[in-house]
Motif scaffolding. Structure first.
Motif, PDB file in Angstrom:
ATOM      1  N   LEU A 125      30.890  48.811  -8.825  1.00  0.00           N
ATOM      2  CA  LEU A 125      30.931  48.891 -10.286  1.00  0.00           C
ATOM      3  C   LEU A 125      30.680  47.548 -10.953  1.00  0.00           C
ATOM      4  CD1 LEU A 125      34.013  51.267 -10.736  1.00  0.00           C
ATOM      5  CD2 LEU A 125      31.587  51.864 -10.501  1.00  0.00           C
ATOM      6  N   ALA A 126      30.924  46.462 -10.231  1.00  0.00           N
ATOM      7  CA  ALA A 126      30.729  45.122 -10.786  1.00  0.00           C
ATOM      8  C   ALA A 126      29.323  44.587 -10.577  1.00  0.00           C
ATOM      9  CB  ALA A 126      31.738  44.156 -10.163  1.00  0.00           C
ATOM     10  N   LEU A 127      28.456  45.340  -9.905  1.00  0.00           N
ATOM     11  CA  LEU A 127      27.102  44.869  -9.644  1.00  0.00           C
ATOM     12  C   LEU A 127      26.270  44.864 -10.927  1.00  0.00           C
ATOM     13  CD1 LEU A 127      26.359  46.739  -6.286  1.00  0.00           C
ATOM     14  CD2 LEU A 127      26.972  44.330  -6.605  1.00  0.00           C
ATOM     15  N   PRO A 128      25.355  43.914 -11.051  1.00  0.00           N
ATOM     16  CA  PRO A 128      24.502  43.853 -12.251  1.00  0.00           C
ATOM     17  C   PRO A 128      23.722  45.155 -12.443  1.00  0.00           C
ATOM     18  CG  PRO A 128      24.268  41.861 -10.926  1.00  0.00           C
ATOM     19  CD  PRO A 128      25.073  42.828 -10.104  1.00  0.00           C
ATOM     20  N   TRP A 132      29.060  52.146 -15.980  1.00  0.00           N
ATOM     21  CA  TRP A 132      30.061  53.113 -15.547  1.00  0.00           C
ATOM     22  C   TRP A 132      31.068  53.360 -16.652  1.00  0.00           C
ATOM     23  CZ3 TRP A 132      35.299  51.659 -14.738  1.00  0.00           C
ATOM     24  CH2 TRP A 132      35.550  50.285 -14.816  1.00  0.00           C
ATOM     25  N   ALA A 133      31.820  54.433 -16.498  1.00  0.00           N
ATOM     26  CA  ALA A 133      32.749  54.869 -17.538  1.00  0.00           C
ATOM     27  C   ALA A 133      34.125  55.128 -16.949  1.00  0.00           C
ATOM     28  CB  ALA A 133      32.226  56.145 -18.211  1.00  0.00           C
ATOM     29  N   LYS A 134      35.125  54.963 -17.793  1.00  0.00           N
ATOM     30  CA  LYS A 134      36.488  55.326 -17.429  1.00  0.00           C
ATOM     31  C   LYS A 134      37.198  55.843 -18.669  1.00  0.00           C
ATOM     32  CE  LYS A 134      39.187  51.054 -18.120  1.00  0.00           C
ATOM     33  NZ  LYS A 134      40.233  51.689 -18.943  1.00  0.00           N
ATOM     34  N   GLU A 157      33.530  45.770 -15.830  1.00  0.00           N
ATOM     35  CA  GLU A 157      33.830  46.245 -17.175  1.00  0.00           C
ATOM     36  C   GLU A 157      33.027  47.517 -17.454  1.00  0.00           C
ATOM     37  OE1 GLU A 157      35.978  45.216 -19.357  1.00  0.00           O
ATOM     38  OE2 GLU A 157      36.676  43.441 -18.273  1.00  0.00           O
ATOM     39  N   PRO A 158      33.677  48.571 -17.919  1.00  0.00           N
ATOM     40  CA  PRO A 158      32.944  49.807 -18.220  1.00  0.00           C
ATOM     41  C   PRO A 158      32.084  49.651 -19.472  1.00  0.00           C
ATOM     42  CG  PRO A 158      35.202  49.989 -18.967  1.00  0.00           C
ATOM     43  CD  PRO A 158      35.105  48.683 -18.227  1.00  0.00           C
ATOM     44  N   VAL A 159      31.035  50.446 -19.554  1.00  0.00           N
ATOM     45  CA  VAL A 159      30.221  50.434 -20.767  1.00  0.00           C
ATOM     46  C   VAL A 159      30.823  51.341 -21.832  1.00  0.00           C
ATOM     47  CG1 VAL A 159      28.085  49.871 -19.568  1.00  0.00           C
ATOM     48  CG2 VAL A 159      28.712  52.280 -19.884  1.00  0.00           C
ATOM     49  N   GLY A 174      25.880  64.203 -17.593  1.00  0.00           N
ATOM     50  CA  GLY A 174      24.737  64.065 -18.486  1.00  0.00           C
ATOM     51  C   GLY A 174      23.785  62.945 -18.102  1.00  0.00           C
ATOM     52  N   GLY A 175      24.113  62.193 -17.045  1.00  0.00           N
ATOM     53  CA  GLY A 175      23.256  61.108 -16.616  1.00  0.00           C
ATOM     54  C   GLY A 175      23.277  59.899 -17.529  1.00  0.00           C
ATOM     55  N   GLU A 176      24.316  59.786 -18.364  1.00  0.00           N
ATOM     56  CA  GLU A 176      24.407  58.673 -19.300  1.00  0.00           C
ATOM     57  C   GLU A 176      24.943  57.408 -18.651  1.00  0.00           C
ATOM     58  OE1 GLU A 176      26.186  59.812 -23.138  1.00  0.00           O
ATOM     59  OE2 GLU A 176      26.159  61.862 -22.368  1.00  0.00           O
ATOM     60  N   VAL A 177      25.633  57.553 -17.531  1.00  0.00           N
ATOM     61  CA  VAL A 177      26.160  56.401 -16.802  1.00  0.00           C
ATOM     62  C   VAL A 177      25.897  56.599 -15.314  1.00  0.00           C
ATOM     63  CG1 VAL A 177      27.961  55.814 -18.484  1.00  0.00           C
ATOM     64  CG2 VAL A 177      28.457  57.478 -16.666  1.00  0.00           C
ATOM     65  N   ASP A 178      25.976  55.492 -14.577  1.00  0.00           N
ATOM     66  CA  ASP A 178      25.744  55.542 -13.134  1.00  0.00           C
ATOM     67  C   ASP A 178      26.956  56.045 -12.359  1.00  0.00           C
ATOM     68  OD1 ASP A 178      23.115  54.316 -13.288  1.00  0.00           O
ATOM     69  OD2 ASP A 178      24.168  52.451 -13.764  1.00  0.00           O
TER      70      ASP A 178
END
Length: 251
Positions: A125-128, A132-134, A157-159, A174-178
């Motif tokens: 999750l920390a990779l450039p 990701w979401a939480k 940090e989540p988007v 929905g494919g909005e986050v990885d």
């Protein structure tokens, strides 16, 4: 079944709890979003066994539901995804009985099908470039995610931070986050719409769900009894929950 509705967290309509005409009752159940599938099934069973009762299900963030109930929003039962959220009701002196633990859930990572960002664990999750979401920190799923990240000393940090676990899941589907951090039961409920990645064993925390009546309604007590009964527990186990006795207080 017309008596049962699932609604968003912030819209608790002014229902008359456990009241109605000609002996009919409305039983309002405030429940964590991650209980949507299981409590919908249990509500169907309950209404079949109690034809005089309409069960209204209100799903959302456990903490928000508890705060709304403490502020006077209608509700006969509160089922939360952790003890912290239930404590809001206890502190407000609206829980009529001692809360009962009834299920355990675990945190997992979900990705869209094919895992396009090649997520392998919490460290990914920390990779450039990884979005990701939480859940928000106030929600049990958000607090659990932060515990997991802290155990990994992760600076990821989540988007986006969503109101509850179903909203996080929707972002992933929905494919909005990885990736998203959700409960195991929500990942199972999503089926082929997501891929599940186990959090590293040393970092994966668990949470215990609690349930309590918010008044002296006999119907409310009967619903809690159903949740705690063997048939009720079978419904929860089939959805991926575990028995609360497996919870390790050190978690």
């Amino acid at each position: 079944m017309t008596g049962r509705t699932a609604v968003a967290v912030l819209l608790l309509l002014p229902l008359t709890a456990c009241g109605g005409d000609e002996g009919e009752q409305t039983l309002t159940v405030l429940a964590a979003a991650s209980l949507t599938e299981t409590f919908t099934e249990l509500a169907e069973r309950f209404e079949d066994e109690h034809p005089e009762v309409d069960v209204e299900l209100v799903f959302g963030s456990s903490t928000t539901l508890a705060e709304q109930a403490a502020d006077g929003a209608p509700g006969d039962i509160l089922a939360t995804a952790d003890a912290r959220a239930m404590q809001v009701a206890v502190d407000a002196d609206i829980a009529s009985e001692e809360p009962e633990p009834f299920a355990l859930n675990e945190l997992v990572i979900v990705t869209p099908p094919g895992n396009p960002a090649d997520i392998s664990g919490l460290g990914s999750l920390a990779l450039p470039g990884v979005d990701w979401a939480k859940c928000a920190s106030s929600a049990p799923c958000g607090a659990l995610a932060e515990t997991a990240l802290a155990r990994r000393a992760s600076q990821a940090e989540p988007v986006t931070e969503e109101v509850d676990v179903k909203a996080v899941l929707a972002r992933v589907v929905g494919g909005e986050v990885d990736a998203g951090l959700v409960y195991r039961t929500d990942a199972l409920a999503a089926g082929d719409a997501v891929e599940t990645i186990e959090a590293e064993e040393e970092a994966a925390p668990s949470t215990v769900y609690e349930i309590a009546t918010l008044g002296d309604s006999a119907a409310a007590s009967d619903f809690v009894e159903l949740v705690l009964s063997d048939p009720g527990q079978d419904v929860l186990r089939d959805a991926g929950f575990e028995a609360p006795r497996y919870f390790n207080e050190a978690e």
